[in-house]
Design a protein around this motif. Sequence first.
Motif, short mmCIF file in Angstrom:
data_model
loop_
_atom_site.label_atom_id
_atom_site.label_comp_id
_atom_site.label_asym_id
_atom_site.label_seq_id
_atom_site.Cartn_x
_atom_site.Cartn_y
_atom_site.Cartn_z
N GLU A 274 0.84 -1.07 -0.03
CA GLU A 274 -0.03 0.03 0.16
C GLU A 274 0.86 1.20 -0.16
N LYS A 275 0.46 2.14 -0.56
CA LYS A 275 1.00 3.41 -0.78
C LYS A 275 0.30 4.60 0.02
N LEU A 276 1.39 4.96 1.03
CA LEU A 276 0.83 6.40 1.77
C LEU A 276 1.33 7.38 1.01
N ARG A 277 0.33 7.97 0.05
CA ARG A 277 0.98 8.96 -0.90
C ARG A 277 1.38 10.13 -0.08
N HIS A 278 0.73 10.77 1.02
CA HIS A 278 1.02 11.95 1.72
C HIS A 278 2.25 11.89 2.44
N LEU A 279 2.77 10.68 2.83
CA LEU A 279 3.92 10.41 3.63
C LEU A 279 4.95 9.98 2.43
N GLN A 280 4.75 9.96 1.33
CA GLN A 280 5.67 9.29 0.26
C GLN A 280 6.23 8.32 0.76
N LYS A 281 5.54 7.33 1.10
CA LYS A 281 6.00 5.88 1.84
C LYS A 281 5.27 4.72 1.24
N GLN A 282 5.86 3.52 0.95
CA GLN A 282 5.17 2.65 0.49
C GLN A 282 5.50 1.57 1.57
N VAL A 283 4.42 0.85 1.92
CA VAL A 283 4.54 -0.19 2.87
C VAL A 283 4.14 -1.47 2.40
N TYR B 210 -6.56 9.34 5.01
CA TYR B 210 -7.18 10.75 5.38
C TYR B 210 -6.38 11.28 6.61
N ILE B 211 -5.97 10.36 7.59
CA ILE B 211 -5.38 10.85 8.71
C ILE B 211 -3.77 11.54 8.56
N PRO C 11 -8.24 17.98 9.06
CA PRO C 11 -8.73 19.01 9.87
C PRO C 11 -8.43 18.67 11.62
N LEU C 12 -8.14 17.54 11.69
CA LEU C 12 -8.13 16.81 13.05
C LEU C 12 -7.02 17.32 13.80
N GLU C 13 -7.28 18.04 14.98
CA GLU C 13 -6.23 18.73 15.65
C GLU C 13 -5.10 18.02 16.15
N ALA C 14 -5.58 16.65 16.61
CA ALA C 14 -4.88 15.48 16.99
C ALA C 14 -3.81 15.10 15.92
N PHE C 15 -4.25 15.35 14.65
CA PHE C 15 -3.01 14.74 13.76
C PHE C 15 -2.34 15.89 13.04
N GLN C 16 -2.95 17.22 13.26
CA GLN C 16 -2.15 18.17 12.83
C GLN C 16 -1.12 18.59 13.64
N ARG C 17 -1.34 18.25 14.97
CA ARG C 17 -0.15 18.80 15.82
C ARG C 17 1.13 17.93 15.73
N MET C 18 0.67 16.57 14.97
CA MET C 18 1.74 15.74 14.80
C MET C 18 2.55 15.85 13.81
N ARG C 19 2.20 16.87 12.76
CA ARG C 19 3.05 16.97 11.75
C ARG C 19 4.47 17.48 11.95
N ILE C 20 5.18 17.12 10.89
CA ILE C 20 6.72 17.38 10.97
C ILE C 20 7.08 18.85 10.65
N ALA D 55 -3.73 1.48 9.25
CA ALA D 55 -4.17 3.00 9.73
C ALA D 55 -3.22 3.26 11.01
N SER D 56 -3.05 2.18 11.82
CA SER D 56 -2.18 2.42 13.23
C SER D 56 -0.82 2.61 12.72
N LEU D 57 -0.26 1.92 11.59
CA LEU D 57 1.08 2.22 11.02
C LEU D 57 1.09 3.84 10.54
N ALA D 58 0.05 4.14 9.86
CA ALA D 58 0.12 5.68 9.34
C ALA D 58 0.16 6.40 10.53
N ALA D 59 -0.55 6.33 11.45
CA ALA D 59 -0.82 7.27 12.85
C ALA D 59 0.70 7.28 13.36
#
Length: 290
Positions: free
Chosen positions: A50-59, A88-89, A95-104, A131-135
């Motif tokens: 699976e490709k996590l396109r927003h992280l430019q990572k393939q798992v 999405y996450i 827009p979820l603040e819990a994920f926004q504040r974890m941005r690099i 999904a847990s991997l992505a988080a």
Amino acid sequence: MTSVSAMILWWTLIFVALTFIPPVTSYTILGGIDQEKKDDAESENSFVTEKLRHLQKQVELRIQSHEPSGRVSMAGTLWEASPLLADYITNPACPLEAFQRMRIHDDDDGNVRLQPQPSTVVELGSGVGLASLAAAFLGCRVFATDGSPSSIRLMNENFEKYAPDFAMPPRTLRLDWGDMDATQSLIQSELCCLPDVIMASDVVYSYSAREELAATIRLLCPKGHSGRVVIAHRWRTDPVDEESFFKSFDDDFDREEVGFEFLPDDGYHRTRNMMDMRYPISIFEMRRKC
């Protein structure tokens, strides 16, 4: 029939039996399952990428086609809504603040840093753990839960593969929906706080388990808590019945469907069903009413 004819018939039957019927020791049917295949079922594992396109990572994830009992493995399957939840996450516009504040972020000197306060995320029915991997890749403090031992085994293997990429490795925990004592123990002994996000995907598949699932969500996100619930759902045979699960929260939760702009721009996710005008997969966000 003469004795000669009877003798010929007898030896013919023996020849057919020895030639075409396999020995009992190598082929035994138990409940309609080939015992040899049953014994090898646990080894019938394969991988999906699976490709996590927003992280430019393939798992690459290990999945499982069958349980040791020989039955098709529900827990070992990567269901359709899980990649969408992961997408999405990890979306920078989520827009979820819990994920926004974890941005690099980059500091003034160009050095990459993580936000110091990690968000706590609990996934219910984690399956193979995408999904847990992505988080966890975002830097969240992740607790991946499932009621299936096969799921726990597969997640442990999948998480171990990417251990060097985590600021904090995700935890895997056995949790049966509706087990209030186990859920309370998770909150008090493992999380030591209420989670910022409770997430799940493709969990509304069994009518008999919905009440237990809802009770578990409510305990993890009690009245007065500011956490968010995020559920990705693939609509199947009876969307009206499936939606009743989400509507059951409307008395005490505000519920909103994620807009189509967050769906991948392809020929599948943004194509509505002509019968009910639904997208194939929906993501719902819920928060406790004030």
